[in-house]
Design a protein around this motif. Structure first.
Motif, PDB file in Angstrom:
ATOM      1  N   SER A   1      24.034  58.534  78.310  1.00 29.84           N
ATOM      2  CA  SER A   1      24.205  57.756  77.091  1.00 29.84           C
ATOM      3  C   SER A   1      23.615  58.485  75.897  1.00 29.84           C
ATOM      4  O   SER A   1      22.565  59.120  75.988  1.00 29.84           O
ATOM      5  CB  SER A   1      23.522  56.397  77.260  1.00 29.84           C
ATOM      6  OG  SER A   1      23.578  55.682  76.059  1.00 29.84           O
TER       7      SER A   1
ATOM      8  N   VAL B   1      21.900  51.619  80.515  1.00 26.79           N
ATOM      9  CA  VAL B   1      23.137  51.786  81.279  1.00 26.79           C
ATOM     10  C   VAL B   1      23.961  50.528  81.029  1.00 26.79           C
ATOM     11  O   VAL B   1      23.735  49.490  81.640  1.00 26.79           O
ATOM     12  CB  VAL B   1      22.838  51.972  82.782  1.00 26.79           C
ATOM     13  CG1 VAL B   1      24.128  52.088  83.569  1.00 26.79           C
ATOM     14  CG2 VAL B   1      21.957  53.187  82.992  1.00 26.79           C
ATOM     15  N   THR B   2      24.899  50.624  80.114  1.00 28.76           N
ATOM     16  CA  THR B   2      25.660  49.442  79.707  1.00 28.76           C
ATOM     17  C   THR B   2      26.747  49.061  80.700  1.00 28.76           C
ATOM     18  O   THR B   2      27.337  47.989  80.573  1.00 28.76           O
ATOM     19  CB  THR B   2      26.279  49.648  78.316  1.00 28.76           C
ATOM     20  OG1 THR B   2      27.052  50.845  78.316  1.00 28.76           O
ATOM     21  CG2 THR B   2      25.190  49.738  77.256  1.00 28.76           C
ATOM     22  N   SER B   3      26.984  49.878  81.695  1.00 29.27           N
ATOM     23  CA  SER B   3      27.974  49.503  82.704  1.00 29.27           C
ATOM     24  C   SER B   3      27.481  48.341  83.566  1.00 29.27           C
ATOM     25  O   SER B   3      28.226  47.804  84.368  1.00 29.27           O
ATOM     26  CB  SER B   3      28.332  50.703  83.586  1.00 29.27           C
ATOM     27  OG  SER B   3      27.194  51.153  84.280  1.00 29.27           O
ATOM     28  N   CYS B   4      26.229  47.926  83.372  1.00 27.36           N
ATOM     29  CA  CYS B   4      25.686  46.783  84.116  1.00 27.36           C
ATOM     30  C   CYS B   4      26.192  45.459  83.560  1.00 27.36           C
ATOM     31  O   CYS B   4      25.957  44.409  84.155  1.00 27.36           O
ATOM     32  CB  CYS B   4      24.169  46.808  84.089  1.00 27.36           C
ATOM     33  SG  CYS B   4      23.471  46.444  82.463  1.00 27.36           S
ATOM     34  N   GLY B   5      26.890  45.489  82.426  1.00 30.21           N
ATOM     35  CA  GLY B   5      27.416  44.259  81.847  1.00 30.21           C
ATOM     36  C   GLY B   5      26.587  43.717  80.698  1.00 30.21           C
ATOM     37  O   GLY B   5      26.951  42.731  80.076  1.00 30.21           O
TER      38      GLY B   5
ATOM     39  N   GLU C   1      36.533  39.097  77.530  1.00 27.63           N
ATOM     40  CA  GLU C   1      35.972  40.003  78.527  1.00 27.63           C
ATOM     41  C   GLU C   1      36.074  39.450  79.947  1.00 27.63           C
ATOM     42  O   GLU C   1      35.894  40.183  80.910  1.00 27.63           O
ATOM     43  CB  GLU C   1      34.500  40.260  78.217  1.00 27.63           C
ATOM     44  CG  GLU C   1      34.275  40.934  76.884  1.00 27.63           C
ATOM     45  CD  GLU C   1      32.807  40.959  76.510  1.00 27.63           C
ATOM     46  OE1 GLU C   1      32.048  40.079  76.986  1.00 27.63           O
ATOM     47  OE2 GLU C   1      32.418  41.841  75.747  1.00 27.63           O
TER      48      GLU C   1
END
Length: 107
Positions: free
Chosen positions: A2, A21-25, A92
């Motif tokens: 990132s 880590v924004t893929s965690c939602g 979303e």
């Protein structure tokens, strides 16, 4: 990796750096509120705003007056407050197929 980082001042005056880590939602702001220690102000910065040589990180300093993006919430170690994932907006939300029941074991 990132390009967005979260920085805050540690108890001993150093600078802590979090890589969200924004893929965690969660959004970067939600990650900061969750992971920055309770009551500590933080700043969300671009990696390019920090020195490139991390070998001297223990000598970095930050003025708390510049940590203006938020304050760590009470979700950390020892907290009695559970962190609750926010509900996704309708844009979303993803419809999921219902799970099939598991078969009963044959005896």
């Amino acid at each position: 990796m990132s390009d967005t980082l979260i920085i805050y001042k540690t108890e001993d005056g150093g600078v802590a750096i979090l890589t969200p880590v924004t893929s965690c939602g969660l959004t970067v702001e939600q990650i900061a509120a969750k992971d920055v220690p309770t009551g500590r102000p933080y700043k969300i910065v671009d990696r390019s705003e920090l020195p490139t040589d991390f070998s001297e990180q223990d000598r970095w300093a930050v003025d708390e007056a510049h940590l203006t993006d938020g304050v760590g919430a009470d979700y950390g170690v020892g907290s009695k407050n559970p962190f609750v994932m926010p509900e996704p907006s309708e844009d979303e939300a993803v419809e999921e197929e219902p799970a099939t029941p598991e078969q009963e074991p044959v005896t």
